[in-house]
Motif scaffolding. Structure first.
Motif, PDB file in Angstrom:
ATOM      1  N   TYR A 168       0.775  -1.642   0.218  1.00 39.72           N
ATOM      2  CA  TYR A 168       0.199   0.090  -0.087  1.00 39.72           C
ATOM      3  C   TYR A 168       1.016   1.526  -0.041  1.00 39.72           C
ATOM      4  CZ  TYR A 168       0.583   0.854   5.256  1.00 39.72           C
ATOM      5  OH  TYR A 168       1.097   0.651   6.310  1.00 39.72           O
ATOM      6  N   CYS A 169       0.107   2.379   0.238  1.00 37.05           N
ATOM      7  CA  CYS A 169       1.222   3.283  -0.112  1.00 37.05           C
ATOM      8  C   CYS A 169       1.341   4.477   1.120  1.00 37.05           C
ATOM      9  CB  CYS A 169       0.765   4.548  -1.473  1.00 37.05           C
ATOM     10  SG  CYS A 169      -0.387   5.260  -1.693  1.00 37.05           S
ATOM     11  N   ALA A 170       1.674   5.243   1.732  1.00 33.90           N
ATOM     12  CA  ALA A 170       1.902   6.614   2.736  1.00 33.90           C
ATOM     13  C   ALA A 170       2.615   6.755   2.666  1.00 33.90           C
ATOM     14  CB  ALA A 170       1.764   5.026   3.931  1.00 33.90           C
ATOM     15  N   PRO A 221      13.629  15.043  12.446  1.00 29.12           N
ATOM     16  CA  PRO A 221      12.727  14.834  12.291  1.00 29.12           C
ATOM     17  C   PRO A 221      13.132  14.315  10.426  1.00 29.12           C
ATOM     18  CG  PRO A 221      12.488  17.044  13.370  1.00 29.12           C
ATOM     19  CD  PRO A 221      14.286  16.036  12.865  1.00 29.12           C
ATOM     20  N   PHE A 222      12.658  13.619  10.235  1.00 28.76           N
ATOM     21  CA  PHE A 222      12.332  13.273   8.517  1.00 28.76           C
ATOM     22  C   PHE A 222      11.248  11.979   7.741  1.00 28.76           C
ATOM     23  CE2 PHE A 222      13.993   9.196  10.766  1.00 28.76           C
ATOM     24  CZ  PHE A 222      13.490   8.193  10.364  1.00 28.76           C
ATOM     25  N   TRP A 223      11.143  12.578   6.430  1.00 19.55           N
ATOM     26  CA  TRP A 223      10.382  11.795   5.608  1.00 19.55           C
ATOM     27  C   TRP A 223      10.493  10.346   5.366  1.00 19.55           C
ATOM     28  CZ3 TRP A 223       5.080  13.868   5.281  1.00 19.55           C
ATOM     29  CH2 TRP A 223       5.284  14.642   5.881  1.00 19.55           C
ATOM     30  N   GLU A 224       9.436   9.894   5.481  1.00 18.16           N
ATOM     31  CA  GLU A 224       9.406   8.143   4.770  1.00 18.16           C
ATOM     32  C   GLU A 224       8.178   8.307   4.087  1.00 18.16           C
ATOM     33  OE1 GLU A 224       9.965   3.340   6.192  1.00 18.16           O
ATOM     34  OE2 GLU A 224       8.422   5.001   6.692  1.00 18.16           O
ATOM     35  N   PHE A 225       8.292   7.442   3.015  1.00 16.80           N
ATOM     36  CA  PHE A 225       7.190   7.994   1.821  1.00 16.80           C
ATOM     37  C   PHE A 225       7.272   6.561   0.535  1.00 16.80           C
ATOM     38  CE2 PHE A 225       8.697  12.270   1.496  1.00 16.80           C
ATOM     39  CZ  PHE A 225       7.392  12.384   1.809  1.00 16.80           C
ATOM     40  N   VAL A 226       6.325   5.697   1.315  1.00 12.74           N
ATOM     41  CA  VAL A 226       6.022   4.317   0.927  1.00 12.74           C
ATOM     42  C   VAL A 226       5.149   3.490  -0.561  1.00 12.74           C
ATOM     43  CG1 VAL A 226       5.340   2.097   1.585  1.00 12.74           C
ATOM     44  CG2 VAL A 226       5.666   3.271   2.850  1.00 12.74           C
ATOM     45  N   ALA A 227       5.428   3.257  -1.556  1.00 14.14           N
ATOM     46  CA  ALA A 227       5.068   2.894  -2.337  1.00 14.14           C
ATOM     47  C   ALA A 227       4.575   1.192  -2.858  1.00 14.14           C
ATOM     48  CB  ALA A 227       5.518   3.458  -3.482  1.00 14.14           C
ATOM     49  N   GLY A 228       3.991   1.536  -3.884  1.00 15.76           N
ATOM     50  CA  GLY A 228       4.176  -0.756  -4.227  1.00 15.76           C
ATOM     51  C   GLY A 228       1.943  -0.816  -4.043  1.00 15.76           C
ATOM     52  N   VAL A 273       1.139  10.720   7.905  1.00  8.80           N
ATOM     53  CA  VAL A 273       0.192  11.838   7.519  1.00  8.80           C
ATOM     54  C   VAL A 273      -0.565  11.514   6.178  1.00  8.80           C
ATOM     55  CG1 VAL A 273       0.671  14.280   5.618  1.00  8.80           C
ATOM     56  CG2 VAL A 273       2.747  13.012   8.023  1.00  8.80           C
ATOM     57  N   PHE A 274      -0.648  10.111   5.658  1.00  3.02           N
ATOM     58  CA  PHE A 274      -1.349   9.807   4.412  1.00  3.02           C
ATOM     59  C   PHE A 274      -0.936   8.046   4.332  1.00  3.02           C
ATOM     60  CE2 PHE A 274      -1.781   8.768  -0.129  1.00  3.02           C
ATOM     61  CZ  PHE A 274      -3.713   8.959  -0.130  1.00  3.02           C
ATOM     62  N   SER A 275      -2.284   7.548   4.748  1.00  2.85           N
ATOM     63  CA  SER A 275      -2.163   5.999   3.796  1.00  2.85           C
ATOM     64  C   SER A 275      -2.807   5.818   2.086  1.00  2.85           C
ATOM     65  CB  SER A 275      -1.861   5.551   4.833  1.00  2.85           C
ATOM     66  OG  SER A 275      -3.494   5.249   5.235  1.00  2.85           O
ATOM     67  N   LYS A 276      -3.467   4.811   1.351  1.00  2.00           N
ATOM     68  CA  LYS A 276      -4.396   4.281   0.463  1.00  2.00           C
ATOM     69  C   LYS A 276      -3.976   2.228   0.703  1.00  2.00           C
ATOM     70  CE  LYS A 276      -7.213   5.606  -3.301  1.00  2.00           C
ATOM     71  NZ  LYS A 276      -7.556   4.306  -2.894  1.00  2.00           N
ATOM     72  N   VAL A 317      -2.603  10.959  -5.492  1.00  2.00           N
ATOM     73  CA  VAL A 317      -3.831  10.067  -4.506  1.00  2.00           C
ATOM     74  C   VAL A 317      -3.156  11.148  -3.125  1.00  2.00           C
ATOM     75  CG1 VAL A 317      -4.059   8.488  -5.271  1.00  2.00           C
ATOM     76  CG2 VAL A 317      -2.264   7.988  -4.129  1.00  2.00           C
ATOM     77  N   PHE A 318      -1.288  11.700  -3.784  1.00  2.00           N
ATOM     78  CA  PHE A 318      -1.116  12.670  -2.719  1.00  2.00           C
ATOM     79  C   PHE A 318      -0.034  12.966  -2.861  1.00  2.00           C
ATOM     80  CE2 PHE A 318       2.072  13.238   1.231  1.00  2.00           C
ATOM     81  CZ  PHE A 318       1.218  14.074   1.628  1.00  2.00           C
ATOM     82  N   SER A 319       0.254  14.302  -2.564  1.00  2.00           N
ATOM     83  CA  SER A 319       1.841  14.820  -3.225  1.00  2.00           C
ATOM     84  C   SER A 319       2.186  15.893  -2.117  1.00  2.00           C
ATOM     85  CB  SER A 319       1.152  16.045  -3.612  1.00  2.00           C
ATOM     86  OG  SER A 319       2.627  16.704  -4.708  1.00  2.00           O
ATOM     87  N   LYS A 320       3.527  16.378  -1.612  1.00  2.00           N
ATOM     88  CA  LYS A 320       4.902  16.591  -0.592  1.00  2.00           C
ATOM     89  C   LYS A 320       5.383  17.117  -0.993  1.00  2.00           C
ATOM     90  CE  LYS A 320       4.785  18.647   3.525  1.00  2.00           C
ATOM     91  NZ  LYS A 320       3.906  19.161   4.217  1.00  2.00           N
ATOM     92  N   VAL A 321       5.279  18.198  -0.902  1.00  2.00           N
ATOM     93  CA  VAL A 321       6.800  19.530  -1.697  1.00  2.00           C
ATOM     94  C   VAL A 321       7.393  19.735  -0.500  1.00  2.00           C
ATOM     95  CG1 VAL A 321       7.047  21.638  -2.629  1.00  2.00           C
ATOM     96  CG2 VAL A 321       5.249  20.375  -2.961  1.00  2.00           C
TER      97      VAL A 321
END
Length: 563
Positions: free
Chosen positions: A465-467, A483-490, A511-514, A554-558
């Motif tokens: 799933y994505c998050a 602090p840091f970001w992690e983005f998940v796809a698949g 912050v987001f998941s689908k 479905v989600f975007s972050k700058v």
């Protein structure tokens, strides 16, 4: 030749043809056989070498690229590189570049795969690429064409007057910006190549974004997941797979592992993308078997080979043969054969330098992994191993690139169970102080803070799933990190799952998941198949978007760089 429409070719004909082609490709004598001769001894026919799995490029930097293909039989790989403009026209005069390269001879020992490590290339240059194989008589076979662009030169532009260092957030020429995509999980849970829906359409969606490169975050194949000719979906629709003999059972032999990679490359979408978009490949568990770790002994009746170390060695060899990863780079040892003919694996963790804006750090979270337990040991257990930990801290801390992307094959804060008690990743269901594998990652994060490293982003897949997760010490039990970001796809062509529970040790905020509508949902409509896309801007911004296999965001972050 009589034209035959696609509608006139039955699915079974395609399958039988694919099986026959794969079988012929595995017979070395097919391309080595002496040509037919007339009574006078004059050759009448020469078997022509073909490229049944297409071509690929990989690990492309500002001055190098790996060029890959597989031949239908024994022969020497040959590549032609020409510098072209964005319209594909060959450059003349200033900027002109043309080179013919010959690489190693492809033999049955490598399943007729071969790679060329092309070095000393001009930076930020688009190339037209041609790959073919020459037989033992010197005759060239089929030529397949593609393209790729080298990364910007680390010294070609600067932020505020400091050549090659944009870590201060300076401006970047539009001609030197980059974009890339990432995802994981291909042909899993029995969902293979279904030509009735256009094959693996997620690869087409990624290709249509025209990225500069692609990170495959692992589970490049599902060697442990048999693919049947038909699967009945939850709503009663019948999913129809192309099938080959090698995907009919769990992979155990080297050829069965190779067959998994050959199968995926039967998909036209994947072949088209790999011809145009350089690959940076990670491996995870399904290249061998589900949730494996070194030293494991399987308790699975589907396997006659139960020793995971044996299976992993075969799976790793097949993966390294089929992935266009760097072989022979000075900074790490390539895969080779020793004097006894035994395959010696290459190091998987590595850095891919992409110019002043970006460095990619590929992790290997499988080779050095400790056994799957509940993860609550009071002492550090490994998921990277000390040598890789030292390398990661050293290389990330030394990086002058604005963005340091850590390409991981497992997530940090997502709980990934391996049975009712044990854990597959590093999260252990305990939101308190780090334990077990968490201690190793805590040491990495703490070192990044101590060395004042900025602008680190973790990218991963694995969980189907994505998050988007933001980690911060203000929410965490462990606080010695920035602090840091992690983005998940698949997944990109597998069953959809999730979302999973989170572990609070490092303070993640979802912050987001689908996720899919139900566990194991098929890829049919593409709505819950996901990939990530990153655009690096002229202002050094990092725009991460999560998209489905139909191309919808479905989600975007700058993210803006810290100074």
């Amino acid at each position: 030749m009589t034209d035959i429409s696609r509608a006139d070719i039955t699915r079974r004909t395609i399958v039988k043809g694919s099986v026959l082609a794969a079988a012929l490709a595995s017979v070395p004598s097919a391309a080595n056989a002496a040509p037919a001769t007339s009574p006078a001894g004059v050759a009448l026919v020469r078997n022509r070498l073909t490229l049944p799995s297409g071509i690929a490029t990989g690990d492309v930097t500002s001055d190098s690229a790996v060029l890959w293909s597989r031949s239908s039989g024994a022969g020497r790989i040959r590549a032609v590189l020409r510098a072209v403009d964005d319209g594909g026209e060959v450059l003349r005069g200033r900027g002109a570049f043309e080179r013919v390269l010959r690489g190693p001879r492809a033999t049955q020992a490598s399943d007729f795969t071969a790679k060329i490590h092309a070095g000393n290339l001009p930076s930020n240059t688009r190339f037209a690429l041609e790959i073919s194989f020459e037989d033992d008589g010197g005759a060239a076979g089929e030529t397949v064409r593609g393209t790729f662009r080298t990364a910007p030169d680390a010294g070609s532009y600067n932020g505020k007057g400091r050549t090659g260092d944009t870590s201060n957030g300076g401006e970047v020429p539009a001609s030197s910006t980059q974009s890339f995509v990432w995802t994981g999980d291909t042909a899993g849970q029995g969902w293979g190549i279904n030509e009735e829906i256009g094959g693996m359409r997620g690869y087409r969606a990624m290709h249509q974004t025209r990225p500069d490169f692609f990170i495959h975050s692992g589970d490049t194949v599902y060697a442990d997941g048999p693919i049947a000719e038909t699967v009945v979906e939850k709503d009663g629709q019948v999913w129809r797979n192309l099938v080959t003999e090698e995907v009919s059972k769990v992979a155990e032999t080297l050829d069965e592992y190779r067959g998994r990679h050959r199968y995926n490359l039967m998909d036209a979408n994947m072949r088209a993308m790999f011809a145009d978009v350089p690959v940076i490949a990670n491996w995870d568990d399904h290249e061998t078997t589900n949730n494996w770790y070194p030293g494991e002994i399987l308790d699975d009746p589907r396997y006659t080979v139960r020793d995971v170390n044996t299976l992993a060695a075969r799976g790793r060899q097949a993966w390294q043969e089929y992935m266009p990863i760097a072989e022979g780079a000075a900074s790490w040892r390539p895969g080779t054969f020793d004097d006894a003919g035994q395959y010696q694996p290459a190091r998987i963790y590595r850095k891919i330098a992409r110019g002043p804006q970006l460095d990619i750090f590929c992790l290997d979270m499988r080779t050095f992994k400790s056994p799957n337990t509940d993860g609550k040991e009071a002492y550090a257990t490994s998921i990277l191993g000390q040598e890789q930990v030292d390398w990661l801290i050293r290389e990330v801390s030394a990086s002058k690139a604005t963005w340091k992307v850590i390409a991981a094959d497992l997530p940090l804060g997502i709980i990934v169970p391996d049975g009712p008690v044990n854990q597959e990743s590093l999260a252990n269901r305990d939101p308190g102080a780090p334990l077990g594998r968490e201690l190793e990652i805590a040491g990495v994060l703490s070192a990044f803070k101590r060395n004042r490293v900025k602008n680190i982003v973790w990218l991963t897949a694995d969980v189907h799933y994505c998050a988007a997760h933001h980690y911060s010490p203000e929410r965490a039990a462990f606080t010695d990190f920035d602090p840091f970001w992690e983005f998940v796809a698949g997944p990109i062509a597998a069953g959809s799952f999730g979302p999973n529970a989170m572990d609070g040790t490092f303070g993640p905020e979802v912050v987001f998941s689908k996720a899919g509508r139900f566990a194991g949902e098929s890829p049919r409509d593409g709505e819950n198949q996901f990939f990530g896309h990153v655009q690096l801007g002229e202002d050094n911004s990092f725009t991460a978007s999560l998209r489905n296999a139909n191309g919808a965001t479905v989600f975007s972050k700058v993210l803006t760089p810290e100074r």
